[in-house]
Design an enzyme around this catalytic site. Structure first.
Site, PDB file in Angstrom:
ATOM      1  N   ASP A 258       0.844  -1.201   0.000  1.00 26.90           N
ATOM      2  CA  ASP A 258       0.000   0.000   0.000  1.00 26.90           C
ATOM      3  C   ASP A 258       0.879   1.252   0.000  1.00 26.90           C
ATOM      4  O   ASP A 258       1.835   1.336  -0.783  1.00 26.90           O
ATOM      5  CB  ASP A 258      -0.961  -0.058   1.194  1.00 26.90           C
ATOM      6  CG  ASP A 258      -1.977   1.068   1.208  1.00 26.90           C
ATOM      7  OD1 ASP A 258      -2.855   1.094   0.333  1.00 26.90           O
ATOM      8  OD2 ASP A 258      -1.882   1.947   2.084  1.00 26.90           O
TER       9      ASP A 258
ATOM     10  N   ASP B 203      -7.316  -8.010  -4.829  1.00 23.83           N
ATOM     11  CA  ASP B 203      -6.970  -6.590  -4.950  1.00 23.83           C
ATOM     12  C   ASP B 203      -6.842  -6.316  -6.443  1.00 23.83           C
ATOM     13  O   ASP B 203      -5.797  -6.561  -7.059  1.00 23.83           O
ATOM     14  CB  ASP B 203      -5.651  -6.297  -4.231  1.00 23.83           C
ATOM     15  CG  ASP B 203      -5.298  -4.823  -4.218  1.00 23.83           C
ATOM     16  OD1 ASP B 203      -5.900  -4.057  -4.996  1.00 23.83           O
ATOM     17  OD2 ASP B 203      -4.417  -4.430  -3.438  1.00 23.83           O
TER      18      ASP B 203
ATOM     19  N   HIS C 296      -6.651  -6.659  -0.452  1.00 21.71           N
ATOM     20  CA  HIS C 296      -5.617  -5.621  -0.398  1.00 21.71           C
ATOM     21  C   HIS C 296      -4.738  -5.768   0.833  1.00 21.71           C
ATOM     22  O   HIS C 296      -3.505  -5.707   0.737  1.00 21.71           O
ATOM     23  CB  HIS C 296      -6.287  -4.243  -0.409  1.00 21.71           C
ATOM     24  CG  HIS C 296      -5.307  -3.120  -0.328  1.00 21.71           C
ATOM     25  ND1 HIS C 296      -4.411  -2.844  -1.332  1.00 21.71           N
ATOM     26  CD2 HIS C 296      -5.079  -2.198   0.645  1.00 21.71           C
ATOM     27  CE1 HIS C 296      -3.666  -1.799  -0.984  1.00 21.71           C
ATOM     28  NE2 HIS C 296      -4.048  -1.399   0.208  1.00 21.71           N
TER      29      HIS C 296
END
Length: 605
Positions: free
Chosen positions: A189, A339, A370
């Site tokens: 991320d 994701d 994710h």
């Protein structure tokens, strides 16, 4: 390049918030908003507290505002907020960065190989609770910091403090303060936006690099589609589940909604965001643990502002991206198959193809979303350990200069002028990066007819091996430059070169003269590639080519000699520079030669 795939039988439970722009995925943070703050003045001694999931655990009555020596105001989440967190029993460690305490977990043997784990938003080091014990028990020193403003780190009150370049700088300072080297870096991320930039800027301290749902944004100057928010509270905004269910599916528009939501929602509960985006069902204790750092909305400036950092990113990451294109130490990209942006096969393939150190590694696709660390943390840690144990680190890579690994294309137009053959060199440096589709579409026979030339010779794609150009700027156009379109690909006239009439067309290993006044600079620690002719004259590679070998990469060059058909008496070698090297033209003329694969070299005077 190995991939392990999983079958997917369910539809995603969320829509990720990123969009691939210009072939490089413009990431943001997949999470949502944060609790709110309407940018009111909080410089007084009292901060209104918000009743939330942590209020009972923290027993807050009033928060104290602190200030750094430069006047930056911040607050500190009380230690009581972190009591008895589910699955997180690590002792806190702190290091001071710019007058702020940055928290980190540091477990495992002090002399173990370093693993550095970087989280995203609105998570904190709690995200790695399932992985840390497995890695530490295997003998590694595992370090998991909290970004400034998140987790147990100090929390600046002003949302505008949280800018991308600032967080990159803070994390670089963290690495330097702890004197970390030979780092096995794991990023996800926003940890990937920050961590990949650091790996590209500081590759000499990175031993291995692993991405799990991540990317590095590159956006042409003036073309960033995102708008920085006002951070004014919008009472109409609902909870995280409602937001994700109603967000626009379009990448850019949807991510702008996320930026605005994070900046303006009256009540953001970080744990609720993790619950929506994670495929596994988090327990109530785990949700509360994700909320622990943020007992009131004033503590949430960072998680509110992180998505907005995307609005300020353009080409700052270009040098890092180019350097990572030469990263030869072990690299792995793991993906959560649910994701659909940062874990997409497209993004995974892009990085596997870009980074030479990816060869032979198991780039796995997990049945995960994710927040892959929550969904398959134990399995991911074991896969990471296999990667660490089965790969070998080579020499460190030095960060590249402005030209290093810079992609470009050229077209050579050869004219006969009396007894002399002159050649104009047209190229994309300073104009574009030679998109492959435009290059492939050029009809060189048509160009020969259009310009009445003897030959129109494709020369590219090419990649500079040098770091800098002194006494000139080949990548920056001048207002006086002559431009042309070849098909739909724009180029400018770079220079001219001359060959004697008895040489005819350019031939491999036959020197030619190029009009050039610049000096090439190679940094200390750079690996260089040399041809030596039968007379002992040395030519050093200035650029490598994909004309003959379409997948040639930087890391292939050190063994290039085995691929070349060298003339009798010629030799090839590579070496690492112990000091900087400059190669200059003489009286405005450089003597250059190409090998039989189209790689270019310049004579060392």
């Amino acid at each position: 390049m190995n991939y392990s795939f999983v079958s997917i039988s369910k539809t995603p439970q969320y829509i990720s918030l990123f969009r691939c722009l210009f072939g490089i995925c413009f990431l943001g943070s997949l999470l949502v908003a944060c609790d709110s703050d309407d940018s009111e003045d909080v410089s007084g001694t009292e901060i209104p507290l918000v009743t939330g999931p942590n209020s009972d655990a923290c027993k807050l009555s009033e928060s104290e505002i602190h200030a750094t020596a430069t006047g930056l105001e911040y607050i500190v989440t009380p230690d009581a907020c972190f009591d008895s967190l589910s699955g997180y029993e690590f002792e806190p460690s702190y290091v001071e960065i710019d007058g702020l305490n940055m928290h980190y977990v540091d477990v495992g043997p002090d002399n173990g190989e370093v693993i550095l784990l970087l989280h995203g938003q609105p998570s904190w080091s709690y995200l790695y609770r399932k992985m840390i014990p497995i890695l530490a028990d295997a003998g590694y020193r595992v370090i998991a910091p909290d970004h400034i403003g998140m987790g147990r780190s100090d929390k600046p009150i002003d949302v505008t403090v949280h800018q991308y370049e600032q967080h990159v700088a803070w994390n670089k300072a963290f690495i330097n303060k702890l004197q970390l080297t030979d780092i096995n870096l794991f990023v996800q991320d926003w940890g990937s936006l920050i961590g990949l930039r650091i790996a590209g800027d500081m590759p000499h301290v990175i031993a291995r690099l692993v991405v799990a749902n991540g990317d590095l944004p590159l956006i042409p100057v003036g073309q960033n589609p995102y708008i920085y928010p006002t951070f004014e509270i919008d009472e109409s905004l609902g909870d995280a589940a409602t937001f994700f269910a109603s967000k626009e599916p379009d990448g850019v528009e949807g991510f702008q909604q996320w930026i605005d939501y994070a900046a303006g929602v009256p009540e953001l509960i970080a744990g609720d965001v993790l619950q929506v985006v994670t495929r596994v069902e988090l327990s109530s204790d785990e949700v509360a643990a994700y909320n622990a750092p943020y007992p009131a909305f004033e503590y949430k400036a960072a998680i509110r502002a992180f998505p907005a950092m995307s609005a300020g990113i353009e080409m700052e990451n270009f040098s890092a991206w180019k350097t990572l294109g030469a990263f030869h130490n072990p690299f792995m990209f793991n993906a959560g198959a649910y994701d659909i942006k940062l874990g997409s096969l497209e993004v995974q393939k892009k990085w596997v193809e870009h980074v030479p150190g990816s060869d032979g590694n198991d780039h796995k696709r997990f049945i995960a979303g994710h927040f892959i660390q929550d969904d398959v943390g134990e399995e991911l840690a074991i896969h990471f350990l296999d990667f660490l144990r089965n790969t070998t680190v080579e020499e460190p890579l030095q960060a590249g200069g402005p030209l290093f690994n810079f992609r470009y294309c050229e077209i050579l137009l050869s004219y006969l002028d009396g007894a002399e053959e002159s050649t104009e060199i047209w190229g994309t440096p300073g104009v574009n990066f030679c998109p492959q589709n435009l290059w492939d579409a050029i009809n060189f026979s048509d160009i020969e007819i259009e310009y009445g030339v003897l030959f129109a010779i494709p020369n590219g794609p090419r990649f500079f091996v040098v770091d800098e150009i002194l006494g000139g700027d080949i990548v920056s156009p001048s207002p006086d430059d002559e431009h042309r379109f070849f098909g739909d690909l724009e180029m400018r006239l770079l220079t001219t070169m001359n060959y004697s009439s008895d040489l005819g067309e350019s031939v491999s290993y036959i020197p030619g003269q190029v009009l050039r006044n610049n000096t090439w600079l190679f940094y200390e620690g750079r690996r260089v590639y040399e041809l030596t002719d039968m007379n002992g004259q040395v030519y050093i590679m200035q650029s490598f080519s994909r004309i003959e070998v379409s997948d040639l990469q930087f890391d292939d060059l050190k063994d290039l000699g085995s691929r070349l058909n060298l003339p009798e008496g010629w030799t090839f070698r590579s070496r690492i520079l112990s000091e900087p090297l400059e190669i200059s033209a003489i009286d405005g003329i450089a003597e250059v030669v190409q090998d039989d694969l189209g790689n270019s070299y310049q004579l060392v005077p």
